[in-house]
Enzyme design. Structure first.
Site, PDB file in Angstrom:
ATOM      1  N   ASP A 161      70.895  46.853  45.486  1.00 21.55           N
ATOM      2  CA  ASP A 161      71.096  48.304  45.500  1.00 21.55           C
ATOM      3  C   ASP A 161      70.109  48.930  46.489  1.00 21.55           C
ATOM      4  O   ASP A 161      68.895  48.815  46.317  1.00 21.55           O
ATOM      5  CB  ASP A 161      70.875  48.874  44.095  1.00 21.55           C
ATOM      6  CG  ASP A 161      71.204  50.378  43.992  1.00 21.55           C
ATOM      7  OD1 ASP A 161      71.603  50.975  45.005  1.00 21.55           O
ATOM      8  OD2 ASP A 161      71.050  50.924  42.872  1.00 21.55           O
ATOM      9  N   GLU A 214      75.247  47.744  46.698  1.00 20.17           N
ATOM     10  CA  GLU A 214      75.397  49.098  46.158  1.00 20.17           C
ATOM     11  C   GLU A 214      74.778  50.145  47.093  1.00 20.17           C
ATOM     12  O   GLU A 214      73.623  50.006  47.511  1.00 20.17           O
ATOM     13  CB  GLU A 214      74.724  49.143  44.783  1.00 20.17           C
ATOM     14  CG  GLU A 214      74.868  50.450  44.028  1.00 20.17           C
ATOM     15  CD  GLU A 214      74.247  50.375  42.624  1.00 20.17           C
ATOM     16  OE1 GLU A 214      73.967  49.263  42.130  1.00 20.17           O
ATOM     17  OE2 GLU A 214      74.038  51.442  42.022  1.00 20.17           O
ATOM     18  N   LYS A 266      78.336  56.446  36.481  1.00 22.42           N
ATOM     19  CA  LYS A 266      77.261  56.974  35.634  1.00 22.42           C
ATOM     20  C   LYS A 266      77.749  58.310  35.105  1.00 22.42           C
ATOM     21  O   LYS A 266      78.062  59.199  35.905  1.00 22.42           O
ATOM     22  CB  LYS A 266      75.985  57.211  36.449  1.00 22.42           C
ATOM     23  CG  LYS A 266      75.310  55.954  36.966  1.00 22.42           C
ATOM     24  CD  LYS A 266      74.090  56.305  37.789  1.00 22.42           C
ATOM     25  CE  LYS A 266      73.412  55.048  38.310  1.00 22.42           C
ATOM     26  NZ  LYS A 266      72.326  55.356  39.265  1.00 22.42           N
ATOM     27  N   LYS A 302      66.543  45.866  43.836  1.00 18.60           N
ATOM     28  CA  LYS A 302      66.493  47.015  44.729  1.00 18.60           C
ATOM     29  C   LYS A 302      66.068  46.527  46.107  1.00 18.60           C
ATOM     30  O   LYS A 302      65.199  45.641  46.223  1.00 18.60           O
ATOM     31  CB  LYS A 302      65.481  48.034  44.208  1.00 18.60           C
ATOM     32  CG  LYS A 302      65.901  48.683  42.899  1.00 18.60           C
ATOM     33  CD  LYS A 302      67.076  49.638  43.106  1.00 18.60           C
ATOM     34  CE  LYS A 302      67.369  50.416  41.837  1.00 18.60           C
ATOM     35  NZ  LYS A 302      68.438  51.411  42.047  1.00 18.60           N
ATOM     36  N   SER A 321      68.274  45.845  36.135  1.00 13.83           N
ATOM     37  CA  SER A 321      68.009  46.355  37.475  1.00 13.83           C
ATOM     38  C   SER A 321      66.513  46.206  37.733  1.00 13.83           C
ATOM     39  O   SER A 321      65.700  46.834  37.067  1.00 13.83           O
ATOM     40  CB  SER A 321      68.433  47.832  37.558  1.00 13.83           C
ATOM     41  OG  SER A 321      68.024  48.410  38.781  1.00 13.83           O
ATOM     42  N   GLY A 323      72.938  52.912  35.261  1.00  5.93           N
ATOM     43  CA  GLY A 323      71.927  53.445  34.348  1.00  5.93           C
ATOM     44  C   GLY A 323      70.960  54.337  35.092  1.00  5.93           C
ATOM     45  O   GLY A 323      70.886  54.312  36.331  1.00  5.93           O
TER      46      GLY A 323
END
Ligand code: OSB
Ligand code: MG
Length: 369
Positions: free
Chosen positions: A188, A213, A262, A163, A135, A290
């Site tokens: 995300d 996401e 998660k 991101k 990520s 995560g």
């Protein structure tokens, strides 16, 4: 098994590089380590709350409070027959899943050590290695992002998540896609859009992404269902799914086609497995998210991700992607096929380095005091 004592540690772990998301930028990761004691046995758990309430309303401060004042006293001296038992004793504590999950995890480690079984076996995991990705936080520019992604690809990661936030979305994703046409790529947003501003994400549909996401607010399943209807790329929910009930409702509403599980966010591994089972029965792919965990939480995520329904790579990168030094002696490394090996020792299968633990500890509390 009677829980005789619980120790809380508030840790601050310096990251190897700053991590920036739509809700902020951090240089160090705060979290809580929980140690439960029964006789000679110690169980370790990690509470993934961070210092700031950006991802969740829970923080290291609220988790400390709710654990020390309420949750831990509810289980001290109690005879537990399995880790999920804590939910019986704490049923009247509303919310605070990250706090509950930290304690549940310490109990999984404790029961695993008692029974001489690895967590992977206790959960019904079926793989010795799990596929992982990385990520990547927001970077200074799309060019810089392409450079950072290239570095991770060179290290062997075969799935990249970037991101995004308004103003740093389509251009960033397009730059990465152009530079690396064939990689598995996903984005995300950590709830940075509304149904109105999410029209900006429409061009993402042409980038061959695995998923988008959590574009919208965490408490907004309905608008996610409206957005999903407009996109051919699967919407994946993270922040919105706090329970198996949320997962079922999100799927029935068409609010997502993939779920990020998660263990912390859903109150522990027992509920994480429930969501996995629900999604498996409906043919919905899941993957393990995560929270920049230490070796303790990372070991648990690896065990969880070895369950058969985890068909997409997890955000479970190697230890050196996060920390130069960890609180566990074990460091997780990336295998050449973009997998990480699931620990096989009893419980979590990790051992705590007391010197490292000491050097990252900001505060400590023993209960009963
Ligand atoms: O939204 O998935 C997220 C980290 C902290 C909080 C939320 C998220 C993340 C990550 C990093 O994306 C995942 C990891 O590598 O641990
Ligand atoms: Mg997320």
């Amino acid at each position: 098994m009677i829980i005789e004592r619980v120790d809380l540690y508030h840790l601050r772990m310096p990251l190897v590089s700053a991590f920036e998301t739509s809700f902020g930028r951090i240089q160090s990761r705060h979290c809580l380590l929980l140690v439960v004691r029964s006789g000679d046995l110690l169980g370790y758990g990690e509470c993934a709350a961070d210092r700031l309430p950006g991802y969740s309303y829970e923080t290291t401060g609220t988790a400390w409070h709710i654990l020390a004042e309420f949750i831990v006293p509810m289980i001290l001296g109690k005879d537990l027959s399995n880790p999920a038992d804590i939910h019986r004793f704490t049923a009247h504590v509303r919310g605070h899943p990250l706090a509950k999950a930290g304690l549940e995890l310490a109990l999984w480690d404790l029961f695993g050590k008692l029974e001489g079984r690895a967590l992977v076996e206790m959960l019904g995991g079926q793989r010795r290695q799990v596929e992982v990705g990385v990520s990547v936080g927001l970077q200074a520019s799309p060019q810089r992002l392409v450079h950072v992604v290239g570095d991770y690809l060179d290290q062997g990661y075969r799935r990249i998540k970037i991101k995004i936030k308004p103003g740093r979305d389509v251009k960033d994703a397009l730059a990465v896609r152009r530079a690396f046409p064939d990689i598995r790529l996903q984005v995300d947003a950590n709830s940075a859009y509304t149904l109105e501003t999410a029209v900006r994400l429409k061009p993402m549909d042409d980038l061959g992404l695995l998923l988008i996401e959590q574009p919208l607010a965490e408490d907004d399943l309905w608008d996610h269902s409206r957005l999903q209807a407009e996109l051919s790329t699967p919407v994946c929910l993270d922040e919105s799914i706090l329970s198996a009930r949320h997962a079922r409702q999100a799927l029935e509403m068409g609010a997502c086609r993939v779920i990020n599980i998660k263990p912390g966010r859903v109150g522990g591994l027992s509920q994480a497995v429930e969501i996995h089972d629900l999604c498996s029965s409906r043919g919905v792919p899941v993957w393990c998210g995560g929270m920049l965990e230490t070796g303790v939480g990372r070991a648990a995520n690896l065990a969880l991700a070895s369950l058969p329904g985890f068909s997409l790579p997890g955000d479970i990168s190697a230890s050196d992607r996060y920390y130069k030094e960890d609180i566990t002696y074990q460091r997780f490394v990336l295998n050449p096929d973009s997998t990480i090996t699931v620990p096989s020792g009893p419980g979590l299968g990790v051992n705590i380095d007391p010197a490292a633990l000491k050097s990252y500890t900001l505060n400590r509390l023993t209960l009963p005091g």
